[in-house]
Design a protein around this motif. Structure first.
Motif, PDB file in Angstrom:
ATOM      1  N   ASP A   3      33.703  19.236 -38.238  1.00 27.85           N
ATOM      2  CA  ASP A   3      33.717  20.672 -38.540  1.00 27.85           C
ATOM      3  C   ASP A   3      34.991  21.078 -39.280  1.00 27.85           C
ATOM      4  O   ASP A   3      34.974  21.982 -40.111  1.00 27.85           O
ATOM      5  CB  ASP A   3      33.602  21.484 -37.241  1.00 27.85           C
ATOM      6  CG  ASP A   3      32.209  21.391 -36.630  1.00 27.85           C
ATOM      7  OD1 ASP A   3      31.283  20.926 -37.336  1.00 27.85           O
ATOM      8  OD2 ASP A   3      32.033  21.767 -35.464  1.00 27.85           O
ATOM      9  N   ALA A   4      36.086  20.418 -38.962  1.00 32.52           N
ATOM     10  CA  ALA A   4      37.355  20.767 -39.601  1.00 32.52           C
ATOM     11  C   ALA A   4      37.479  20.155 -40.983  1.00 32.52           C
ATOM     12  O   ALA A   4      38.417  20.462 -41.717  1.00 32.52           O
ATOM     13  CB  ALA A   4      38.525  20.328 -38.722  1.00 32.52           C
ATOM     14  N   GLY A   5      36.549  19.263 -41.344  1.00 35.08           N
ATOM     15  CA  GLY A   5      36.572  18.694 -42.686  1.00 35.08           C
ATOM     16  C   GLY A   5      37.366  17.417 -42.824  1.00 35.08           C
ATOM     17  O   GLY A   5      37.663  17.000 -43.946  1.00 35.08           O
ATOM     18  N   PHE A   6      37.698  16.774 -41.719  1.00 32.03           N
ATOM     19  CA  PHE A   6      38.447  15.518 -41.804  1.00 32.03           C
ATOM     20  C   PHE A   6      37.529  14.298 -41.829  1.00 32.03           C
ATOM     21  O   PHE A   6      37.868  13.275 -42.402  1.00 32.03           O
ATOM     22  CB  PHE A   6      39.435  15.399 -40.642  1.00 32.03           C
ATOM     23  CG  PHE A   6      40.548  16.386 -40.718  1.00 32.03           C
ATOM     24  CD1 PHE A   6      41.549  16.242 -41.668  1.00 32.03           C
ATOM     25  CD2 PHE A   6      40.603  17.471 -39.859  1.00 32.03           C
ATOM     26  CE1 PHE A   6      42.592  17.152 -41.750  1.00 32.03           C
ATOM     27  CE2 PHE A   6      41.629  18.398 -39.942  1.00 32.03           C
ATOM     28  CZ  PHE A   6      42.627  18.244 -40.887  1.00 32.03           C
ATOM     29  N   LEU A   7      36.381  14.392 -41.176  1.00 31.66           N
ATOM     30  CA  LEU A   7      35.448  13.265 -41.132  1.00 31.66           C
ATOM     31  C   LEU A   7      34.098  13.701 -41.690  1.00 31.66           C
ATOM     32  O   LEU A   7      33.720  14.867 -41.609  1.00 31.66           O
ATOM     33  CB  LEU A   7      35.268  12.755 -39.695  1.00 31.66           C
ATOM     34  CG  LEU A   7      36.480  12.149 -38.980  1.00 31.66           C
ATOM     35  CD1 LEU A   7      36.068  11.649 -37.601  1.00 31.66           C
ATOM     36  CD2 LEU A   7      37.081  11.011 -39.795  1.00 31.66           C
ATOM     37  N   SER A   8      33.375  12.722 -42.231  1.00 35.59           N
ATOM     38  CA  SER A   8      31.978  12.970 -42.597  1.00 35.59           C
ATOM     39  C   SER A   8      31.087  12.145 -41.676  1.00 35.59           C
ATOM     40  O   SER A   8      31.520  11.142 -41.109  1.00 35.59           O
ATOM     41  CB  SER A   8      31.722  12.571 -44.047  1.00 35.59           C
ATOM     42  OG  SER A   8      31.888  11.167 -44.202  1.00 35.59           O
ATOM     43  N   ARG A   9      29.855  12.590 -41.533  1.00 34.04           N
ATOM     44  CA  ARG A   9      28.922  11.931 -40.632  1.00 34.04           C
ATOM     45  C   ARG A   9      27.672  11.533 -41.392  1.00 34.04           C
ATOM     46  O   ARG A   9      27.076  12.352 -42.086  1.00 34.04           O
ATOM     47  CB  ARG A   9      28.541  12.885 -39.501  1.00 34.04           C
ATOM     48  CG  ARG A   9      27.854  12.234 -38.326  1.00 34.04           C
ATOM     49  CD  ARG A   9      27.398  13.280 -37.320  1.00 34.04           C
ATOM     50  NE  ARG A   9      26.008  13.618 -37.555  1.00 34.04           N
ATOM     51  CZ  ARG A   9      25.007  13.308 -36.716  1.00 34.04           C
ATOM     52  NH1 ARG A   9      25.275  12.696 -35.588  1.00 34.04           N
ATOM     53  NH2 ARG A   9      23.780  13.628 -37.006  1.00 34.04           N
ATOM     54  N   THR A  10      27.277  10.288 -41.296  1.00 34.71           N
ATOM     55  CA  THR A  10      26.040   9.820 -41.904  1.00 34.71           C
ATOM     56  C   THR A  10      25.205   9.138 -40.839  1.00 34.71           C
ATOM     57  O   THR A  10      25.715   8.293 -40.099  1.00 34.71           O
ATOM     58  CB  THR A  10      26.320   8.798 -43.029  1.00 34.71           C
ATOM     59  OG1 THR A  10      27.423   9.231 -43.805  1.00 34.71           O
ATOM     60  CG2 THR A  10      25.091   8.636 -43.900  1.00 34.71           C
ATOM     61  N   LYS A  11      23.944   9.509 -40.764  1.00 40.96           N
ATOM     62  CA  LYS A  11      23.079   8.887 -39.774  1.00 40.96           C
ATOM     63  C   LYS A  11      22.279   7.780 -40.449  1.00 40.96           C
ATOM     64  O   LYS A  11      21.627   8.005 -41.472  1.00 40.96           O
ATOM     65  CB  LYS A  11      22.136   9.936 -39.168  1.00 40.96           C
ATOM     66  CG  LYS A  11      21.437   9.459 -37.915  1.00 40.96           C
ATOM     67  CD  LYS A  11      21.668  10.409 -36.732  1.00 40.96           C
ATOM     68  CE  LYS A  11      21.259   9.788 -35.406  1.00 40.96           C
ATOM     69  NZ  LYS A  11      20.185  10.495 -34.707  1.00 40.96           N
ATOM     70  N   ARG A  12      22.341   6.573 -39.899  1.00 36.58           N
ATOM     71  CA  ARG A  12      21.517   5.460 -40.386  1.00 36.58           C
ATOM     72  C   ARG A  12      20.836   4.851 -39.173  1.00 36.58           C
ATOM     73  O   ARG A  12      21.497   4.262 -38.321  1.00 36.58           O
ATOM     74  CB  ARG A  12      22.378   4.410 -41.087  1.00 36.58           C
ATOM     75  CG  ARG A  12      22.909   4.863 -42.438  1.00 36.58           C
ATOM     76  CD  ARG A  12      23.213   3.696 -43.383  1.00 36.58           C
ATOM     77  NE  ARG A  12      24.216   2.780 -42.855  1.00 36.58           N
ATOM     78  CZ  ARG A  12      25.531   2.947 -42.966  1.00 36.58           C
ATOM     79  NH1 ARG A  12      26.015   4.022 -43.564  1.00 36.58           N
ATOM     80  NH2 ARG A  12      26.354   2.055 -42.470  1.00 36.58           N
ATOM     81  N   GLY A  13      19.516   5.024 -39.111  1.00 34.34           N
ATOM     82  CA  GLY A  13      18.800   4.565 -37.926  1.00 34.34           C
ATOM     83  C   GLY A  13      19.269   5.352 -36.723  1.00 34.34           C
ATOM     84  O   GLY A  13      19.409   6.574 -36.772  1.00 34.34           O
ATOM     85  N   THR A  14      19.507   4.646 -35.649  1.00 36.23           N
ATOM     86  CA  THR A  14      19.946   5.317 -34.428  1.00 36.23           C
ATOM     87  C   THR A  14      21.427   5.637 -34.457  1.00 36.23           C
ATOM     88  O   THR A  14      21.913   6.411 -33.649  1.00 36.23           O
ATOM     89  CB  THR A  14      19.667   4.417 -33.213  1.00 36.23           C
ATOM     90  OG1 THR A  14      18.515   3.626 -33.475  1.00 36.23           O
ATOM     91  CG2 THR A  14      19.455   5.252 -31.974  1.00 36.23           C
ATOM     92  N   TRP A  15      22.144   5.025 -35.387  1.00 33.27           N
ATOM     93  CA  TRP A  15      23.585   5.135 -35.362  1.00 33.27           C
ATOM     94  C   TRP A  15      24.118   6.256 -36.247  1.00 33.27           C
ATOM     95  O   TRP A  15      23.526   6.575 -37.286  1.00 33.27           O
ATOM     96  CB  TRP A  15      24.217   3.807 -35.815  1.00 33.27           C
ATOM     97  CG  TRP A  15      24.025   2.727 -34.804  1.00 33.27           C
ATOM     98  CD1 TRP A  15      24.845   2.416 -33.761  1.00 33.27           C
ATOM     99  CD2 TRP A  15      22.920   1.815 -34.740  1.00 33.27           C
ATOM    100  NE1 TRP A  15      24.315   1.370 -33.044  1.00 33.27           N
ATOM    101  CE2 TRP A  15      23.133   0.978 -33.619  1.00 33.27           C
ATOM    102  CE3 TRP A  15      21.766   1.614 -35.499  1.00 33.27           C
ATOM    103  CZ2 TRP A  15      22.244  -0.036 -33.245  1.00 33.27           C
ATOM    104  CZ3 TRP A  15      20.882   0.618 -35.138  1.00 33.27           C
ATOM    105  CH2 TRP A  15      21.124  -0.194 -34.025  1.00 33.27           C
ATOM    106  N   ALA A  16      25.213   6.830 -35.837  1.00 34.81           N
ATOM    107  CA  ALA A  16      25.908   7.831 -36.642  1.00 34.81           C
ATOM    108  C   ALA A  16      27.234   7.228 -37.099  1.00 34.81           C
ATOM    109  O   ALA A  16      28.054   6.828 -36.271  1.00 34.81           O
ATOM    110  CB  ALA A  16      26.154   9.100 -35.838  1.00 34.81           C
TER     111      ALA A  16
END
Lengths: 116, 116
Positions: A84-97
């Motif tokens: 939310d603060a913009g330091f990390l991005s999140r990508t979902k691949r299969g069950t994993w984030a």
DNA sequence: CACCAACATTGACAAACGTCGATATCGTCG
DNA sequence: CGACGATATCGACGTTTGTCAATGTTGGTG
């Protein structure tokens, strides 16, 4: 000062000069404080560091829980704050984030602190 | 994570590489978090900024209270946190207490955040 | 000495935070 | 489809935080 209601850090830091160069406005101070607050926790600093240093510069929650010594919900909670603060991005691949450090995000905060 | 029991920030930051370069230790993460926590408040960011930008690069409490819009005890409280954390120095001259930004203190935090 | 001004300290209180256990969601594999 | 594994969300709890009013302390001044 809540940790909710962020601007992404790159928006926050596009605003102004280093804080020691000229007096920062109240609003910009609040935004910068929110970004710093997202960083100002040992678990979150370690998360950023572990993600950045991890193989392929990304990591999933399962990679982080055990070395951090915190429960999975707590780790997810911290990761959400960093996203939310913009330091990390999140990508979902299969069950994993998979989480990644957003390039330049730490630098834009650093740029506001530096005096030289 | 308490705000009490600081190391001065220059000790904290003499420890390690930028956090995105290699995984930081738990202990160093705690110390860095304490330094960041001292900064992660809008009033304290404005105090640092106002002190640094003030005439002669120093300011007394009376210079800061009114523009900050907070009571005198609250301002003293924030200043103490910044002094304990190693960001400001305090000199007493007569009845007045003059605060200054400690050169390099902000930079040593910035150095740990920067990735480039 | 008595008073005043500048600042620090104390005690109190509401709000926010970090953590956990329990539960919900969502994708995968049999 | 049904069970499972990875992750997210929820509700609760003790702790920390920021602020203030009241009081203490210290240095200058009459």
């Amino acid at each position: 000062m809540t940790l909710t209601g962020f601007l992404p850090v790159t928006d926050v830091t596009a605003c102004c000069n280093p804080i020691a160069r000229e007096a920062i406005s109240a609003g910009n101070a609040t935004n910068l404080a929110k970004s710093l607050r997202a960083l100002a926790d040992p678990a979150r600093i370690r998360l950023i560091s572990m993600v950045a240093a991890h193989e392929d510069a990304e990591a999933c929650v399962c990679d982080l829980t055990e070395p951090l010594g915190l429960g999975q919900p707590t780790v997810s909670h911290h990761l959400k704050i960093l996203v939310d603060a913009g330091f990390l991005s999140r990508t979902k691949r299969g069950t994993w984030a998979y989480y990644r450090l957003i390039p330049g995000s730490l630098d834009s905060v650093a740029r506001l602190l530096v005096t030289v």
